[in-house]
Scaffold this active site. Structure first.
Site, PDB file in Angstrom:
ATOM      1  N   HIS A 268      -1.379  57.547  63.001  1.00 59.02           N
ATOM      2  CA  HIS A 268      -2.422  56.736  62.359  1.00 59.02           C
ATOM      3  C   HIS A 268      -3.160  57.659  61.373  1.00 59.02           C
ATOM      4  O   HIS A 268      -2.527  58.265  60.503  1.00 59.02           O
ATOM      5  CB  HIS A 268      -3.310  56.165  63.475  1.00 59.02           C
ATOM      6  N   HIS A 307       5.035  52.103  57.132  1.00 62.34           N
ATOM      7  CA  HIS A 307       3.855  51.368  57.584  1.00 62.34           C
ATOM      8  C   HIS A 307       4.310  50.137  58.357  1.00 62.34           C
ATOM      9  O   HIS A 307       5.319  49.536  57.989  1.00 62.34           O
ATOM     10  CB  HIS A 307       2.997  50.940  56.375  1.00 62.34           C
ATOM     11  N   ASP A 363      -1.844  57.930  53.344  1.00 65.54           N
ATOM     12  CA  ASP A 363      -2.031  59.319  53.746  1.00 65.54           C
ATOM     13  C   ASP A 363      -1.175  60.302  52.956  1.00 65.54           C
ATOM     14  O   ASP A 363      -1.351  61.510  53.071  1.00 65.54           O
ATOM     15  CB  ASP A 363      -1.722  59.480  55.243  1.00 65.54           C
TER      16      ASP A 363
HETATM   17  N1  CMC Z   1      10.121  58.815  58.389  1.00 68.49           N
HETATM   18  C1  CMC Z   1      11.384  58.531  58.777  1.00 68.49           C
HETATM   19  N2  CMC Z   1      11.743  57.397  59.394  1.00 68.49           N
HETATM   20  C2  CMC Z   1      10.782  56.483  59.614  1.00 68.49           C
HETATM   21  C3  CMC Z   1       9.451  56.706  59.215  1.00 68.49           C
HETATM   22  C4  CMC Z   1       9.133  57.919  58.587  1.00 68.49           C
HETATM   23  N3  CMC Z   1       7.890  58.182  58.185  1.00 68.49           N
HETATM   24  N4  CMC Z   1       8.697  55.644  59.575  1.00 68.49           N
HETATM   25  C5  CMC Z   1       9.531  54.786  60.161  1.00 68.49           C
HETATM   26  N5  CMC Z   1      10.802  55.293  60.185  1.00 68.49           N
HETATM   27  C6  CMC Z   1      12.004  54.628  60.684  1.00 68.49           C
HETATM   28  C7  CMC Z   1      11.997  54.568  62.202  1.00 68.49           C
HETATM   29  O1  CMC Z   1      12.608  55.696  62.783  1.00 68.49           O
HETATM   30  C8  CMC Z   1      12.791  53.291  62.429  1.00 68.49           C
HETATM   31  O2  CMC Z   1      14.145  53.579  62.219  1.00 68.49           O
HETATM   32  P1  CMC Z   1      15.290  52.847  63.115  1.00 68.49           P
HETATM   33  O3  CMC Z   1      15.187  51.393  62.758  1.00 68.49           O
HETATM   34  O4  CMC Z   1      16.546  53.495  62.699  1.00 68.49           O
HETATM   35  O5  CMC Z   1      14.920  53.121  64.553  1.00 68.49           O
HETATM   36  C9  CMC Z   1      12.361  52.386  61.293  1.00 68.49           C
HETATM   37  O6  CMC Z   1      11.969  53.273  60.237  1.00 68.49           O
HETATM   38  C10 CMC Z   1      11.207  51.464  61.647  1.00 68.49           C
HETATM   39  O7  CMC Z   1      10.094  52.274  62.051  1.00 68.49           O
HETATM   40  P2  CMC Z   1       9.142  51.980  63.259  1.00 68.49           P
HETATM   41  O8  CMC Z   1       8.754  53.271  63.895  1.00 68.49           O
HETATM   42  O9  CMC Z   1       9.729  50.913  64.134  1.00 68.49           O
HETATM   43  O10 CMC Z   1       7.914  51.333  62.486  1.00 68.49           O
HETATM   44  P3  CMC Z   1       6.452  51.116  63.066  1.00 68.49           P
HETATM   45  O11 CMC Z   1       5.933  49.943  62.358  1.00 68.49           O
HETATM   46  O12 CMC Z   1       6.468  51.095  64.546  1.00 68.49           O
HETATM   47  O13 CMC Z   1       5.689  52.457  62.623  1.00 68.49           O
HETATM   48  C11 CMC Z   1       4.448  54.020  61.399  1.00 68.49           C
HETATM   49  C12 CMC Z   1       4.863  52.547  61.523  1.00 68.49           C
HETATM   50  C13 CMC Z   1       3.403  54.140  60.305  1.00 68.49           C
HETATM   51  C14 CMC Z   1       3.823  54.487  62.720  1.00 68.49           C
HETATM   52  C15 CMC Z   1       5.702  54.874  61.048  1.00 68.49           C
HETATM   53  O14 CMC Z   1       6.220  54.444  59.801  1.00 68.49           O
HETATM   54  C16 CMC Z   1       5.394  56.353  61.031  1.00 68.49           C
HETATM   55  O15 CMC Z   1       5.392  56.982  62.090  1.00 68.49           O
HETATM   56  N6  CMC Z   1       5.107  56.956  59.817  1.00 68.49           N
HETATM   57  C17 CMC Z   1       4.729  58.342  59.725  1.00 68.49           C
HETATM   58  C18 CMC Z   1       3.289  58.530  60.141  1.00 68.49           C
HETATM   59  C19 CMC Z   1       2.320  58.006  59.082  1.00 68.49           C
HETATM   60  O16 CMC Z   1       2.460  58.273  57.900  1.00 68.49           O
HETATM   61  N7  CMC Z   1       1.302  57.278  59.554  1.00 68.49           N
HETATM   62  C20 CMC Z   1       0.248  56.737  58.675  1.00 68.49           C
HETATM   63  C21 CMC Z   1       0.316  55.251  58.574  1.00 68.49           C
HETATM   64  S1  CMC Z   1      -0.720  54.586  57.241  1.00 68.49           S
HETATM   65  C22 CMC Z   1      -2.351  54.961  57.630  1.00 68.49           C
HETATM   66  C23 CMC Z   1      -2.796  54.594  58.987  1.00 68.49           C
HETATM   67  O17 CMC Z   1      -2.452  53.553  59.541  1.00 68.49           O
HETATM   68  O18 CMC Z   1      -3.589  55.360  59.540  1.00 68.49           O
END
Ligand code: CMC
Length: 437
Positions: A268, A307, A363
């Site tokens: 987050h 996201h 971010d």
């Molecule tokens: N790098 C590489 N792969 C990713 C990333 C990433 N940053 N984000 C998602 N994926 C992949 C993930 O592994 C999954 O792949 P697969 O379908 O093969 O298993 C697919 O994309 C879907 O991801 P998810 O984890 O199911 O998506 P989510 O909606 O649960 O997670 C998230 C959203 C923001 C937590 C995630 O994208 C992430 O961890 N990003 C990096 C951390 C980040 O930048 N966070 C800030 C978010 S914006 C500001 C805020 O909210 O505070």
């Protein structure tokens, strides 16, 4: 559309049910009447991580993740970032309309006159170790305000609530600046009521021996814009925590501390600090392809990418990129920008990221800009928490005023043991497997 229904046929009983559909949503409680007999509990939904569940109705923030649209109270984020001050946007987010000139003046006065911390709170901060993480200090100190203002527990009284809103929005920059000065071993700087919200924050961060701190107007405006972009983001992890904790009628200080704790995680608001660590780890542009392959192979994530809601470019990231250019005119270009731009370019052309619709989020560029302004990465998430306090408070108010809301209390699907008899100590023997709760 009203008068729309889903017709559900229960194949167990062949009974048919008309379930009302409103704005594409059914009420989970309507499924409870789908049962096999009077003893049956009824159908429930299972939705870990709230992937497809609306937990509330809200009129604060609108996001269209596919189109990359973000609006506060109907106003596009781009217009607000260009035309408003942060406190003007805070008023809009909290009270629903842009303030008149007189309303804005009264609002700014009220916030400005609640920026001081009680001296005991300052002493509380002094007790942290010199190397304590600023976010840990911030969370604990916001929670500690609850002990200074016990009347804040009267959450059902609108006037009491308003006073706590002034206090929280007024004091979070002071706490944030104190955590920063503490980690550097510098004496604390008291608020200066003649300065704007962001200028005063910069004063409390960076004033040294000069009699009056004068903020660079370009940097102060850039910080104000950053604050506008971070003010609210509908039902994200920390807003959900604010609502859940607030739903027990806990006071807003402890609820805000809980929300800030949720924000601190790397998935987050903690991501902005992680982006800088990642750029440091990459080091040079030529190492980017290998890093991306590493991520694609399942070793970590590209921080600042992806996201839950945006499946398009995060509109806030676009504005930050623009604001960063203004900042770099003053501070000089952060060398990490080159790596970030190249990382973005390569990732956006890569099948892995295209298929999963992973774009830079808020971010990705904010940390590079903060670093150019002189902030250390440890304080980045605190910089997110200051403006987001506005959103948390707006979500909290809306929840308390919503007649449909009650204490948040999800259901579960129990997967543990059936009832079994107690085993006396002497008969337990040596465990071969551990029992998890
Ligand atoms: N790098 C590489 N792969 C990713 C990333 C990433 N940053 N984000 C998602 N994926 C992949 C993930 O592994 C999954 O792949 P697969 O379908 O093969 O298993 C697919 O994309 C879907 O991801 P998810 O984890 O199911 O998506 P989510 O909606 O649960 O997670 C998230 C959203 C923001 C937590 C995630 O994208 C992430 O961890 N990003 C990096 C951390 C980040 O930048 N966070 C800030 C978010 S914006 C500001 C805020 O909210 O505070």
């Amino acid at each position: 559309m009203e008068n729309e229904f889903l017709n559900i046929v229960d194949k167990r009983t062949n009974a048919a049910y008309d379930v009302p559909l409103n704005q594409g949503t059914i009420r989970a409680m309507d499924l409870r009447k789908i049962k096999t007999g009077p003893e049956d509990f009824g159908v429930m939904t299972y939705d870990p991580a709230f992937m497809n569940t609306a937990s509330c109705k809200s009129a604060i923030t609108f996001i269209d993740g596919d189109k990359g649209i973000l609006r506060y109270r109907g106003y596009p984020i781009e217009q607000l970032a260009e035309r408003c001050s942060f406190l003007e946007v805070a008023y809009l987010v909290l009270f629903g309309e842009l303030p008149t000139e007189a309303e804005l003046k009264g609002w700014v006065d009220n916030i400005t006159h609640h920026t001081m911390l009680h001296e005991t709170t300052k002493k509380f901060l002094e007790g942290f170790r010199f190397n304590a993480h600023p976010m840990g200090m911030f969370i604990s100190t916001v929670a500690a305000l609850s002990t200074v203002y016990p009347e804040a527990r009267n959450v059902l009284d609108p006037e009491t609530r308003k006073l706590q809103i002034y206090r929280l929005i007024g004091k979070v920059p002071t706490i944030a600046a104190y955590t920063y000065r503490h980690s550097l071993g510098f004496p604390y700087v008291y608020p200066d009521n003649e300065l704007s919200y962001t200028e005063n924050f910069m004063n409390m961060l960076w004033k040294m021996v000069e009699p009056k701190y004068r903020a660079n107007p370009v940097l102060a405006r850039a910080l104000d814009i950053l604050f506008i972009l971070h003010a609210d983001h509908e039902q994200n992890c920390s807003a959900n925590v604010m609502r859940a904790v607030g739903s027990s009628q806990a006071d807003p200080f402890v609820a805000t501390a809980a929300a800030a704790a949720a924000l601190s995680g790397p998935l987050h608001g903690g991501a902005n600090e992680e982006v800088l660590k990642m750029l440091d780890e990459i080091g040079t542009k030529d190492r980017i392809p290998a890093y991306i392959e590493h991520v694609k192979a399942g070793h970590g994530k590209l921080m600042g990418f992806g996201h839950r809601i945006y499946k398009n470019y995060d509109p806030r990231a676009r504005i930050i990129k623009w604001a960063a250019d203004q900042v770099f005119e003053v501070t000089g270009r952060n060398p990490k920008l080159e790596i970030a731009l190249e990382l973005e370019r390569i990732a956006l052309e890569d099948e892995y990221f295209i298929k999963r619709k992973l774009y830079p989020n808020v971010d990705f560029y904010s940390g590079i800009m903060y670093q150019a302004m002189g902030f250390k990465p440890e304080i980045f998430t605190v910089l997110f928490a200051i403006p987001r306090t506005v959103g948390w408070l707006a979500q909290w108010q809306e929840m308390l005023e919503d007649q449909e809301q009650k204490i948040a209390r999800p259901r579960q699907i129990y997967t543990g043991y059936e009832a079994r008899d107690f085993i006396p100590m002497e008969k337990r023997g040596v465990k071969t497997t551990s029992v998890t709760s």
